[in-house]
Design a protein around this motif. Structure first.
Motif, PDB file in Angstrom:
ATOM      1  N   ARG A  13       0.894  -1.286   0.019  1.00  0.00           N
ATOM      2  CA  ARG A  13      -0.140   0.398   0.199  1.00  0.00           C
ATOM      3  C   ARG A  13       0.634   1.425  -0.231  1.00  0.00           C
ATOM      4  NH1 ARG A  13      -4.977   0.062   0.539  1.00  0.00           N
ATOM      5  NH2 ARG A  13      -6.336  -2.186   0.005  1.00  0.00           N
ATOM      6  N   ALA A  14       1.253   1.050   0.680  1.00  0.00           N
ATOM      7  CA  ALA A  14       3.308   2.236   0.948  1.00  0.00           C
ATOM      8  C   ALA A  14       3.394   2.955  -0.016  1.00  0.00           C
ATOM      9  CB  ALA A  14       3.872   2.406   1.723  1.00  0.00           C
ATOM     10  N   ARG A  15       3.738   1.573  -1.493  1.00  0.00           N
ATOM     11  CA  ARG A  15       5.060   1.174  -2.571  1.00  0.00           C
ATOM     12  C   ARG A  15       3.864   1.928  -3.747  1.00  0.00           C
ATOM     13  NH1 ARG A  15       9.001   3.197  -5.434  1.00  0.00           N
ATOM     14  NH2 ARG A  15       8.970   1.330  -7.228  1.00  0.00           N
ATOM     15  N   VAL A  16       2.698   1.865  -3.410  1.00  0.00           N
ATOM     16  CA  VAL A  16       1.371   2.268  -4.357  1.00  0.00           C
ATOM     17  C   VAL A  16       0.952   4.109  -4.357  1.00  0.00           C
ATOM     18  CG1 VAL A  16      -0.833   2.039  -5.415  1.00  0.00           C
ATOM     19  CG2 VAL A  16       0.741  -0.310  -4.533  1.00  0.00           C
ATOM     20  N   LYS A  17       0.074   3.955  -3.469  1.00  0.00           N
ATOM     21  CA  LYS A  17       0.746   5.545  -2.350  1.00  0.00           C
ATOM     22  C   LYS A  17       1.812   6.698  -3.123  1.00  0.00           C
ATOM     23  CE  LYS A  17      -1.421   9.059   0.359  1.00  0.00           C
ATOM     24  NZ  LYS A  17      -0.167  10.201  -0.110  1.00  0.00           N
ATOM     25  N   GLU A  18       4.166   5.820  -2.592  1.00  0.00           N
ATOM     26  CA  GLU A  18       4.022   6.544  -3.570  1.00  0.00           C
ATOM     27  C   GLU A  18       4.581   6.668  -4.635  1.00  0.00           C
ATOM     28  OE1 GLU A  18       9.195   4.807  -2.955  1.00  0.00           O
ATOM     29  OE2 GLU A  18       8.046   4.650  -1.285  1.00  0.00           O
ATOM     30  N   LEU A  19       4.290   5.833  -5.555  1.00  0.00           N
ATOM     31  CA  LEU A  19       3.708   5.938  -6.782  1.00  0.00           C
ATOM     32  C   LEU A  19       2.815   6.376  -7.454  1.00  0.00           C
ATOM     33  CD1 LEU A  19       4.779   2.097  -7.813  1.00  0.00           C
ATOM     34  CD2 LEU A  19       5.890   3.938  -9.007  1.00  0.00           C
ATOM     35  N   LEU A  20       1.938   6.472  -7.525  1.00  0.00           N
ATOM     36  CA  LEU A  20       0.734   7.554  -8.104  1.00  0.00           C
ATOM     37  C   LEU A  20       0.971   8.831  -6.664  1.00  0.00           C
ATOM     38  CD1 LEU A  20      -2.198   5.265  -5.896  1.00  0.00           C
ATOM     39  CD2 LEU A  20      -1.722   5.946  -8.621  1.00  0.00           C
ATOM     40  N   ASP A  21       1.651   9.207  -6.156  1.00  0.00           N
ATOM     41  CA  ASP A  21       1.936  10.280  -5.916  1.00  0.00           C
ATOM     42  C   ASP A  21       2.857  11.267  -6.923  1.00  0.00           C
ATOM     43  OD1 ASP A  21       0.714  11.364  -3.761  1.00  0.00           O
ATOM     44  OD2 ASP A  21       2.149  10.223  -2.022  1.00  0.00           O
ATOM     45  N   LEU A  22       3.800  10.128  -7.287  1.00  0.00           N
ATOM     46  CA  LEU A  22       5.063  10.453  -8.199  1.00  0.00           C
ATOM     47  C   LEU A  22       4.466  10.532  -9.792  1.00  0.00           C
ATOM     48  CD1 LEU A  22       8.639  10.079  -8.660  1.00  0.00           C
ATOM     49  CD2 LEU A  22       7.510   8.040 -10.071  1.00  0.00           C
ATOM     50  N   VAL A  23       2.578   9.668  -9.923  1.00  0.00           N
ATOM     51  CA  VAL A  23       2.252  10.047 -11.028  1.00  0.00           C
ATOM     52  C   VAL A  23       1.682  11.931 -11.081  1.00  0.00           C
ATOM     53  CG1 VAL A  23       3.203   8.700 -12.646  1.00  0.00           C
ATOM     54  CG2 VAL A  23       1.013   8.303 -10.875  1.00  0.00           C
ATOM     55  N   GLN A  24       1.375  12.478  -9.273  1.00  0.00           N
ATOM     56  CA  GLN A  24       0.393  13.205  -9.094  1.00  0.00           C
ATOM     57  C   GLN A  24      -0.903  12.491  -9.675  1.00  0.00           C
ATOM     58  OE1 GLN A  24       2.004  15.841 -11.994  1.00  0.00           O
ATOM     59  NE2 GLN A  24       4.182  15.942 -10.809  1.00  0.00           N
ATOM     60  N   LEU A  25      -1.401  11.291  -8.966  1.00  0.00           N
ATOM     61  CA  LEU A  25      -2.175  10.889  -9.474  1.00  0.00           C
ATOM     62  C   LEU A  25      -3.477  10.578  -7.919  1.00  0.00           C
ATOM     63  CD1 LEU A  25      -2.579  10.136 -12.983  1.00  0.00           C
ATOM     64  CD2 LEU A  25      -3.451  11.965 -12.120  1.00  0.00           C
ATOM     65  N   ASP A  26      -2.432  10.482  -6.614  1.00  0.00           N
ATOM     66  CA  ASP A  26      -3.228  10.010  -5.868  1.00  0.00           C
ATOM     67  C   ASP A  26      -4.949  10.265  -5.848  1.00  0.00           C
ATOM     68  OD1 ASP A  26      -1.772  12.385  -4.887  1.00  0.00           O
ATOM     69  OD2 ASP A  26      -2.252  12.033  -3.445  1.00  0.00           O
ATOM     70  N   ALA A  29      -0.173   3.861 -16.735  1.00  0.00           N
ATOM     71  CA  ALA A  29       0.126   2.979 -16.917  1.00  0.00           C
ATOM     72  C   ALA A  29       1.738   3.125 -16.500  1.00  0.00           C
ATOM     73  CB  ALA A  29       0.270   2.581 -18.751  1.00  0.00           C
ATOM     74  N   LEU A  30       2.669   4.624 -16.368  1.00  0.00           N
ATOM     75  CA  LEU A  30       3.483   3.926 -16.401  1.00  0.00           C
ATOM     76  C   LEU A  30       3.675   3.885 -14.240  1.00  0.00           C
ATOM     77  CD1 LEU A  30       6.321   5.909 -17.636  1.00  0.00           C
ATOM     78  CD2 LEU A  30       5.646   7.917 -16.379  1.00  0.00           C
ATOM     79  N   ALA A  31       2.676   4.183 -14.260  1.00  0.00           N
ATOM     80  CA  ALA A  31       2.597   3.882 -12.546  1.00  0.00           C
ATOM     81  C   ALA A  31       2.964   2.615 -12.256  1.00  0.00           C
ATOM     82  CB  ALA A  31       2.127   4.829 -11.329  1.00  0.00           C
ATOM     83  N   ARG A  32       2.423   1.897 -12.825  1.00  0.00           N
ATOM     84  CA  ARG A  32       2.147   0.750 -13.109  1.00  0.00           C
ATOM     85  C   ARG A  32       3.534  -0.361 -13.395  1.00  0.00           C
ATOM     86  NH1 ARG A  32      -2.198  -2.544 -16.340  1.00  0.00           N
ATOM     87  NH2 ARG A  32      -0.741  -2.522 -17.917  1.00  0.00           N
ATOM     88  N   ALA A  33       3.665   0.639 -14.264  1.00  0.00           N
ATOM     89  CA  ALA A  33       4.892  -0.113 -15.142  1.00  0.00           C
ATOM     90  C   ALA A  33       6.286  -0.187 -13.690  1.00  0.00           C
ATOM     91  CB  ALA A  33       5.266   0.497 -16.105  1.00  0.00           C
ATOM     92  N   LEU A  34       6.257   1.048 -13.469  1.00  0.00           N
ATOM     93  CA  LEU A  34       7.323   1.569 -12.259  1.00  0.00           C
ATOM     94  C   LEU A  34       6.895   0.587 -11.343  1.00  0.00           C
ATOM     95  CD1 LEU A  34       7.679   4.981 -12.560  1.00  0.00           C
ATOM     96  CD2 LEU A  34       8.908   3.970 -13.305  1.00  0.00           C
ATOM     97  N   ALA A  35       6.337  -0.033 -11.266  1.00  0.00           N
ATOM     98  CA  ALA A  35       6.235  -0.893  -9.270  1.00  0.00           C
ATOM     99  C   ALA A  35       7.065  -1.449  -9.394  1.00  0.00           C
ATOM    100  CB  ALA A  35       4.394  -0.941  -9.467  1.00  0.00           C
ATOM    101  N   ILE A  36       6.625  -2.355 -10.376  1.00  0.00           N
ATOM    102  CA  ILE A  36       8.055  -3.392 -10.198  1.00  0.00           C
ATOM    103  C   ILE A  36      10.039  -3.207 -10.384  1.00  0.00           C
ATOM    104  CG2 ILE A  36       6.639  -5.282 -11.607  1.00  0.00           C
ATOM    105  CD1 ILE A  36       8.326  -5.195 -13.533  1.00  0.00           C
ATOM    106  N   ALA A  37       9.169  -2.024  -9.952  1.00  0.00           N
ATOM    107  CA  ALA A  37      11.110  -1.371  -9.722  1.00  0.00           C
ATOM    108  C   ALA A  37      11.950  -1.810 -11.335  1.00  0.00           C
ATOM    109  CB  ALA A  37      12.172  -2.032  -9.106  1.00  0.00           C
ATOM    110  N   PRO A  38      11.483  -2.012 -11.883  1.00  0.00           N
ATOM    111  CA  PRO A  38      11.928  -2.084 -13.838  1.00  0.00           C
ATOM    112  C   PRO A  38      13.683  -1.351 -13.503  1.00  0.00           C
ATOM    113  CG  PRO A  38      10.867  -0.188 -13.739  1.00  0.00           C
ATOM    114  CD  PRO A  38      10.331  -0.291 -12.603  1.00  0.00           C
ATOM    115  N   ARG A  39      14.445  -2.498 -14.466  1.00  0.00           N
ATOM    116  CA  ARG A  39      16.057  -2.037 -13.972  1.00  0.00           C
ATOM    117  C   ARG A  39      15.623  -1.272 -16.003  1.00  0.00           C
ATOM    118  NH1 ARG A  39      19.396  -6.908 -13.889  1.00  0.00           N
ATOM    119  NH2 ARG A  39      17.900  -7.767 -15.373  1.00  0.00           N
TER     120      ARG A  39
END
Lengths: 344, 303
Positions: free
Chosen positions: A114-127, A146-156
């Motif tokens: 939950r914390a990680r998703v919140k962080e990502l949604l904040d990053l894309v400013q759509l929390d 879609a970008l936040a979802r892709a970033l969730a897995i900490a992609p290389r």
């Protein structure tokens, strides 16, 4: 993360989508794959992601063969052209998906997810959209989810297929800026595919121009614009005037008229002269190599665009500064300021 | 008559449902003159009354002609109860089988490229294009005493024909296309992008199927199951061939309706027929409700 692609070949039936592609991508780059549809750029992206397999060739990440790994094991974030958000899940669950499907041994507990998703949604400013469904979002919002979802897995590596293709012009411009600053912030090696040259030149650090399954040129945006390596690149990037010319003894002829420009090492024979619209110097009649009569003038912003008929009958469009207003019917002299000659 | 009703429920693929435009406004140029409109509507209503509503009413009228107690007595007759039990069991077996096979077939056809795909799609439709009687006969040829596997089955004391396995097999065969055909167009339209997204996010094949593919088609699955069930319970031709009509053992409801009718037991016959008619009505209502949800699933993903 560096990516290296060697001699990649991929055929669909008789059609070669990739016809021997070599490419090295450095760590933290933001690279654009630019080309018309059917040039193989999306196929290349999908092969790097592991969504397609090549018939021949190698793909390695940090020197390690990537082709032995499936898409799920490559830690690649992929943003699809039409976003491919899971339509039956909320925005929150969409972003959480990559974390929830991890093997039990490495899966985080619910609170950390939950914390990680919140962080990502904040990053894309759509929390504030966490509880919505994809069908309730605008195109630009879907894109960012879609970008936040892709970033969730900490992609290389982050791969984006026509990231702005389905958006309207204004949102597209905003998102370009945003993507560039996001890339600076997270600094993940990123590749995006586009057929829009302006987008490629504006967003990427380096541009790879492709045509018919081959790479035509690799360079910085300035490079590919100012020093196009091939006729295709010159024609594809920026608006060009193309004139059929003949080169012999170091002289360039248009029809039977010799131009004042040098052949600059172009080999003899039928050739094509490429000049950017704004690189055609306009002066009074007789002042340049070519004369032409102005057919039509439209002025907007800092330039005036004139349709000019050359004496040989060719019709060209030029962009001139507005320091001297051109008139329809006027005879003008034209001289290419910068130009390239490619064998026809 | 109930059989006709069941047939009228014959499968209609979701893609065949026309996207009906709202009626044109009265002053619209496309609108017909008033008398034409009224005439056409009257004709349609009359036709429906005679061919659909009237038979339905007759079924219930006949079933209740000797009163409610006779109706329930007919339904609680051991032979009737046995037929109802067998019908439910056969429907449960064939719907489960076709659910599994249908989803797998639709998944393979809609999400993967392979050679022979067209042939497979055609094969799936085969049970629809073959007369149910022929379908039943095929099983007689395979499992009958003179059939291919008959002697072997007999020597191992396995009863397929004139027993539950045969009836379930014939019903499954006849109803095979429902689930697959409900899902193929839906899944094809949804494409494979969501699955690719799931895979690239690290989901396994099974996780992708259960978390992404299945939730996206759940209403389509229910729709297929509903039609499959209606047809399975109402199937007459194929079952008639393989059942052997052993009273109290291998008679399904449609078979019993015919037998009782031929024996002039009209109340009993129509009482069971009324159950099938009610099944048909419930199926129709459920089908209408499901279609709304499927339209949602079909909604394009982006603008």
């Amino acid at each position: 993360m560096t990516i290296e692609v060697k001699n990649l070949v991929k055929k669909f039936g008789a059609f070669a989508a990739l016809d021997g592609v070599d490419l090295k991508i450095g760590n933290g780059e933001l690279l654009a794959l630019l080309g018309p549809s059917g040039s193989g750029k999306t196929t290349l992206l999908r092969i790097i992601a592991g969504l397609d397999w090549p018939d021949l060739g190698e793909v390695s990440f940090d020197g390690e063969n990537a082709l032995v790994r499936g898409a799920g094991e490559r830690q690649v974030g992929f943003v699809f052209q039409h976003y491919a958000l899971f339509r039956h899940m909320t925005v929150f669950e969409n972003v959480a998906f990559g974390l929830r499907v991890q093997p039990r041994s490495i899966r985080k507990d619910d609170a950390s997810i939950r914390a990680r998703v919140k962080e990502l949604l904040d990053l894309v400013q759509l929390d504030w959209l966490a509880g919505r469904y994809p069908s309730q979002l605008s195109g630009g919002q879907r894109q960012r989810i879609a970008l936040a979802r892709a970033l969730a897995i900490a992609p290389r590596i982050l791969l984006l297929d026509e990231p702005f293709g389905a958006l309207d012009a204004k949102v597209r411009k905003e998102l370009r800026q945003w993507l560039r600053s996001l890339h600076q912030e997270i600094n993940v090696t990123s590749i995006f595919v586009t057929h829009d040259q302006e987008e490629a030149l504006e967003v990427a650090n380096r541009v790879v121009v492709m045509d018919k399954g081959r790479i035509e040129q690799i360079g910085t945006p300035g490079d590919v614009y100012d020093n196009p390596a091939t006729a295709f690149v010159h024609g594809f990037i920026g608006e060009s005037i193309v004139l059929p010319v003949n080169v012999s003894d170091g002289r360039v002829r248009l029809g039977d008229k010799a131009l004042k420009i040098a052949a600059e090492g172009a080999s003899s024979g039928a050739s094509k002269l490429f000049v950017r619209r704004h690189d055609m110097q306009v002066g009074p009649a007789g002042s340049g190599s070519l004369d032409g009569s102005v057919r039509q003038v439209r002025s907007f912003g800092p330039i005036q665009r004139a349709v000019v008929a050359l004496c040989g009958g060719e019709i060209i469009e030029i962009d001139a500064p507005r320091d001297r207003e051109l008139q329809a019917g006027e005879i003008v002299g034209l001289e290419p300021r910068r130009y390239r000659i490619f064998a026809a | 008559m109930t059989m006709e009703l069941q047939q009228s429920l014959e499968y209609a693929a979701p893609e065949a449902r026309s996207h009906v435009r709202p009626f044109a406004a009265p002053d619209d140029v496309r609108s017909e003159p008033k008398f034409v409109r009224i005439g056409i509507i009257a004709l349609a209503t009359a036709f429906l009354s005679v061919f659909v509503v009237l038979p339905l009413v007759v079924v219930f009228a006949q079933a209740l002609s000797k009163g409610v107690s006779a109706y329930f007595a007919a339904l609680s007759d051991p032979e009737a109860l046995s037929a109802i039990r067998l019908t439910l069991l056969v429907a449960a077996i064939s719907v489960s089988l076709n659910l599994v096979f249908g989803v797998i077939a639709a998944w393979a056809i809609a999400k993967f490229e392979f050679s022979g795909k067209t042939a497979l799609v055609t094969l799936i439709d085969l049970p629809f294009s073959v007369s149910p009687v022929i379908s039943g006969l095929v099983f007689v040829l395979l499992f009958g005493a003179q059939g291919y596997w008959g002697p072997w089955l007999q020597s191992h004391n396995i009863h397929v024909l004139f027993a539950l396995p045969g009836i379930a097999l014939a019903t499954s065969f006849v109803t095979f296309p429902f689930v697959a055909r409900a899902l193929i167009p839906l899944m094809q339209e949804q494409g494979t992008q969501e699955e690719e997204a799931a895979i690239s996010l690290g989901a396994s094949g099974l996780q992708t199927f259960f978390r992404v593919t299945l939730p996206n088609i759940k209403w389509g699955v229910l729709y297929g199951v509903l039609l499959c069930n209606a047809r399975a319970m109402g199937e007459f031709g194929a079952v008639s061939v393989v059942s052997g009509h052993v009273r109290g053992e291998t008679n399904t409801m449609p078979l019993l309706v015919e037998i009782l009718y031929n024996e002039y037991q009209f109340v009993s016959s129509f009482a069971i027929a009324s159950l099938l008619a009610m099944l048909a009505l419930i199926t129709l209502i459920a089908k209408t409700m499901l279609e709304r949800h499927i339209d949602e699933e079909e909604l394009p993903h982006d603008d």
